[in-house]
Design an enzyme around this catalytic site. Structure first.
Site, PDB file in Angstrom:
ATOM      1  N   CYS A 114      -0.385  10.809  11.210  1.00 32.96           N
ATOM      2  CA  CYS A 114       1.048  10.540  11.070  1.00 32.96           C
ATOM      3  C   CYS A 114       1.376   9.523   9.979  1.00 32.96           C
ATOM      4  CB  CYS A 114       1.631  10.065  12.400  1.00 32.96           C
ATOM      5  SG  CYS A 114       1.405  11.239  13.747  1.00 32.96           S
ATOM      6  N   HIS A 370       9.717  14.760  13.047  1.00 30.28           N
ATOM      7  CA  HIS A 370       8.471  14.129  12.591  1.00 30.28           C
ATOM      8  C   HIS A 370       7.586  15.132  11.864  1.00 30.28           C
ATOM      9  CE1 HIS A 370       4.842  11.907  12.361  1.00 30.28           C
ATOM     10  NE2 HIS A 370       4.380  12.076  13.585  1.00 30.28           N
ATOM     11  N   CYS A 400       1.869   4.933  14.848  1.00 28.78           N
ATOM     12  CA  CYS A 400       0.614   5.218  15.534  1.00 28.78           C
ATOM     13  C   CYS A 400      -0.054   6.382  14.823  1.00 28.78           C
ATOM     14  CB  CYS A 400       0.864   5.547  17.001  1.00 28.78           C
ATOM     15  SG  CYS A 400       1.948   6.973  17.276  1.00 28.78           S
ATOM     16  N   GLY A 402      -3.165   9.464  15.273  1.00 28.39           N
ATOM     17  CA  GLY A 402      -4.061  10.183  16.153  1.00 28.39           C
ATOM     18  C   GLY A 402      -5.492   9.684  16.061  1.00 28.39           C
TER      19      GLY A 402
END
Length: 416
Positions: A114, A370, A400, A402
């Protein structure tokens, strides 16, 4: 070395001097001279559902070239954040050439889940800072209509049998969201309340036209029910749901009942297509070329944590970044934390003691969407637009990542 230690001691004795140093202007500063994005559209059913990744990148880079008033021959490298397309580097290269950047400019793609868009910015900024290149474009783009970040098969047993945390890297993001809710006692009501406010803020911003200076219109084609392609011009984010209420969100069923009851399609980020880009160079060069200086890139950092609660990454990355520059959250004017899930957003907000008014003032990924590789860059574009509107100074970006990581970046608004 001794001078660095003395400087560090002085900053600790006089914290205000650290903020002054961050906000000071030096010819070697890496600055952003343009920051734009596409509208964010609903994956599989929105405006980009029939648009290829390479066309989306091409259309945005064409706007970057035209709006920058910069000789494209000066651009030495273009870096793309992307998660789900293994051929992204090929597609970026073709898109850049089609958009009018000469073959003397390099092209590459990066994937840190992300935060890929923010990593692209950091990579270009660091290349400029160390003298590897003089001018670069950092962007992020994702076509989630085609694919996401789900694993297509389990990891090798020899790997996952060695460590529970290695095995935890296979947990889908929805599972990790439920882990956060369960481990930290977050209720469905808290998450729906947070999501409601994200939608409210995004609706307010869209109605007031606050996104207009960051979004560039993109022409593309959309296939209608009759199968015919129709040319359209996309100008607005599609995921915002006017009039969203906590009561309405409470009626949405759990998205991952096998793992927990709190995460839903209403309090998690939307699956989205979109792209964002920024142009970077040193301040001295921007002044020489007559380029508008929008913001200063201060720095960024990465932090790791347990994969099963990957969502709380910003609560670790943000303090680490702030400590590197001896500043505090109180010094920040806008904090953009990616709302991958309301569970992680609520946890990070409360753990950090962050004033909610400063956090995602135009709403976040729950309302806007997103597009994985684009969001890190999109947050910078949106955050800088909000700083211009409010005439404020400091922007902190975090997300955050993954498999259990967090990334954070620090920027200073200079269009005051």
């Amino acid at each position: 070395m001794a001078a660095e230690r003395i400087g560090s001691l002085i900053r600790h004795l006089n914290p205000g001097s650290s903020l002054n140093a961050i906000q000071s202007k030096n010819g070697d500063d890496v600055v952003i001279t343009l920051a734009v994005r596409t509208p964010l559209t609903k994956a599989k059913k929105g405006g980009f559902k029939d648009t290829s990744l390479e066309y989306m990148i091409y259309a945005l880079l064409k706007e970057v070239r035209e709006r920058s008033n910069l000789d494209p021959a000066l651009v030495e490298d273009i870096c793309l954040g992307n998660v789900s397309d293994a051929k992204a580097a090929y597609k970026l290269r073709a898109a850049a050439l089609a958009a009018g950047f000469p073959n003397t400019a390099g092209a590459s793609s990066v994937n840190r889940f992300c935060s890929s868009g923010l990593k692209a910015i950091a990579d270009i900024a660091h290349a400029i800072s160390n003298g590897s290149i003089a001018v670069g474009v950092a962007c992020g783009a994702e076509n989630m209509t085609i694919g996401g970040d789900a694993l297509d098969k389990p990891f090798d047993e020899a790997v996952v049998s060695q460590s529970q945390e290695a095995a935890d890297c296979m947990q889908p993001m929805g599972w990790t969201s439920e882990n956060v809710s369960r481990d930290f006692n977050l209720t469905r009501e808290e998450l729906d309340k947070y999501a409601t406010e994200s939608f409210r803020r995004a609706e307010e911003a869209q109605k007031a036209g606050w996104f207009d200076d960051e979004i560039v219109p993109i022409k593309t084609k959309v296939k209608g029910p009759d199968g015919e392609l129709k040319e359209v011009t996309l100008t607005r984010d599609e995921g915002i749901r006017p009039g969203t209420t906590a009561e309405g969100l409470s009626k949405i069923r759990a998205a991952f009942p096998q793992w927990g009851p709190t995460t839903t399609g209403g309090n998690a980020s939307q699956v989205t297509d979109g792209a964002a880009a920024v142009v970077l160079m040193k301040r001295s060069l921007a002044i020489k070329l007559g380029q508008p200086i929008m913001a200063k890139y201060v720095g960024s950092t990465i932090a790791g944590l347990a994969p099963r609660i990957m969502g709380i990454g910003p609560s670790i990355a943000i303090p680490k970044l702030l400590s590197l520059y001896n500043v505090t959250l109180a010094d920040m004017d806008v904090v953009e934390i990616n709302e991958a899930f309301a569970s992680m957003a609520v946890y990070c907000r409360d753990k950090l003691g962050l004033e909610w008014e400063k956090m995602n003032p135009r709403g976040g990924a729950i309302a806007l969407g997103h597009p994985l590789g684009a969001t890190g860059a999109r947050q910078v574009v949106t955050g800088l637009s909000e700083l211009r509107r409010t005439k404020k100074k400091m922007l902190l970006i975090s997300m955050c990542i993954g498999t259990g990581q967090g990334m954070a970046g620090l920027f200073v608004n200079e269009q005051l």
